[in-house]
Design a protein around this motif. Structure first.
Motif, PDB file in Angstrom:
ATOM      1  N   GLU A   1     -10.172  -1.238   7.514  1.00 54.35           N
ATOM      2  CA  GLU A   1     -10.521  -0.094   7.348  1.00 54.35           C
ATOM      3  C   GLU A   1     -11.419   0.236   6.204  1.00 54.35           C
ATOM      4  OE1 GLU A   1      -8.163   3.257   8.723  1.00 54.35           O
ATOM      5  OE2 GLU A   1      -7.304   1.927  10.129  1.00 54.35           O
ATOM      6  N   VAL A   2     -12.605   0.499   6.409  1.00 56.67           N
ATOM      7  CA  VAL A   2     -13.449   1.218   4.894  1.00 56.67           C
ATOM      8  C   VAL A   2     -14.061   2.475   5.446  1.00 56.67           C
ATOM      9  CG1 VAL A   2     -13.788  -1.253   3.937  1.00 56.67           C
ATOM     10  CG2 VAL A   2     -15.384  -0.179   5.532  1.00 56.67           C
ATOM     11  N   ASP A   3     -14.370   3.298   4.345  1.00 56.19           N
ATOM     12  CA  ASP A   3     -14.955   4.445   4.548  1.00 56.19           C
ATOM     13  C   ASP A   3     -16.324   4.022   3.776  1.00 56.19           C
ATOM     14  OD1 ASP A   3     -13.421   5.949   5.982  1.00 56.19           O
ATOM     15  OD2 ASP A   3     -12.000   6.326   4.131  1.00 56.19           O
ATOM     16  N   VAL A   4     -17.720   4.557   4.331  1.00 53.56           N
ATOM     17  CA  VAL A   4     -18.753   4.401   3.562  1.00 53.56           C
ATOM     18  C   VAL A   4     -19.397   5.795   3.795  1.00 53.56           C
ATOM     19  CG1 VAL A   4     -21.089   3.559   3.809  1.00 53.56           C
ATOM     20  CG2 VAL A   4     -19.287   2.062   4.700  1.00 53.56           C
ATOM     21  N   VAL A   5     -19.556   6.386   2.528  1.00 53.81           N
ATOM     22  CA  VAL A   5     -19.998   7.611   2.315  1.00 53.81           C
ATOM     23  C   VAL A   5     -21.252   7.743   1.506  1.00 53.81           C
ATOM     24  CG1 VAL A   5     -19.501   9.950   1.204  1.00 53.81           C
ATOM     25  CG2 VAL A   5     -17.519   8.578   2.104  1.00 53.81           C
ATOM     26  N   TRP A   6     -22.294   8.258   2.189  1.00 57.48           N
ATOM     27  CA  TRP A   6     -23.761   8.464   1.365  1.00 57.48           C
ATOM     28  C   TRP A   6     -23.530   9.528   0.578  1.00 57.48           C
ATOM     29  CZ3 TRP A   6     -27.618  12.304   3.466  1.00 57.48           C
ATOM     30  CH2 TRP A   6     -28.977  12.129   2.808  1.00 57.48           C
TER      31      TRP A   6
ATOM     32  N   THR B   1     -13.910   1.949  -5.900  1.00 63.21           N
ATOM     33  CA  THR B   1     -14.919   2.163  -5.154  1.00 63.21           C
ATOM     34  C   THR B   1     -15.896   1.053  -5.438  1.00 63.21           C
ATOM     35  OG1 THR B   1     -14.330   4.644  -5.116  1.00 63.21           O
ATOM     36  CG2 THR B   1     -16.543   3.907  -4.840  1.00 63.21           C
ATOM     37  N   ILE B   2     -16.745   0.582  -4.379  1.00 65.58           N
ATOM     38  CA  ILE B   2     -17.745  -0.220  -4.412  1.00 65.58           C
ATOM     39  C   ILE B   2     -19.081   0.657  -4.580  1.00 65.58           C
ATOM     40  CG2 ILE B   2     -19.304  -2.060  -3.559  1.00 65.58           C
ATOM     41  CD1 ILE B   2     -16.743  -3.185  -2.434  1.00 65.58           C
ATOM     42  N   LEU B   3     -19.874   0.752  -5.438  1.00 65.00           N
ATOM     43  CA  LEU B   3     -21.067   1.488  -5.600  1.00 65.00           C
ATOM     44  C   LEU B   3     -22.138   0.731  -4.800  1.00 65.00           C
ATOM     45  CD1 LEU B   3     -20.908   3.041  -9.230  1.00 65.00           C
ATOM     46  CD2 LEU B   3     -20.117   4.062  -7.070  1.00 65.00           C
TER      47      LEU B   3
END
Length: 154
Positions: A7-12, A39-41
């Motif tokens: 699971e990962v979250d990708v947030v714009w 966090t990966i930017l």
């Protein structure tokens, strides 16, 4: 054995005030988050109005293939009596863009340079790359060739 879930979250984070009101009106900035991890930017490739200082999905795909190969390789080395003292890979990927703006990867090449403690294990160390490739979950999941051109030093 069995199945594993990830699971990962990708947030714009690229809304500059007017959302996606125009192609040039928003940034491609986003964050990739997983519980308990840094966090990966992320952004898009600079060719697609992205931020060069952030990772893009294409780089992360190439990195994922490189990591998977390396981790399998190190495991196989350890169980086959090959003492690896250094492992570095300069992985490259080629993506072809289609006229409609879509695209796909056509290949990824891994270029691992491995150092071994005992020069007598170099032949085994070289051969283990083929086995690592066949074991890599990520390489087995993509629909383009993943090549490896290893160098073993010892």
């Amino acid at each position: 054995m069995g199945t594993h879930q990830y699971e990962v979250d990708v947030v714009w984070t690229g809304n500059t005030g007017s959302g996606t009101s125009g192609y040039k009106a928003y940034e491609r900035a986003h964050e990739v988050l997983a519980e308990g991890k840094e966090t990966i930017l992320g952004s898009s490739d600079p060719s697609f109005r992205g931020d060069r200082s952030r990772y893009n999905p294409e780089e992360l795909l190439v990195a994922s293939l490189s990591q998977c190969h390396m981790l399998w390789y190190l495991h196989l080395a350890s169980v086959n009596g090959v003492v690896v003292t250094d492992y570095r890979d300069h992985a490259t990927g080629t993506m072809a863009e289609h006229p409609d703006g879509s695209g796909r990867f056509t290949e990824v090449t891994l270029n691992p340079v491995v150092s071994v403690a005992d020069p007598g294990t170099r032949e085994t160390a070289q051969a283990l790359h083929e086995k690592a490739h066949s074991m890599c979950f990520i390489a087995a999941s993509v629909n383009f060739p993943v090549r490896h051109e290893p160098t073993v030093k010892g």
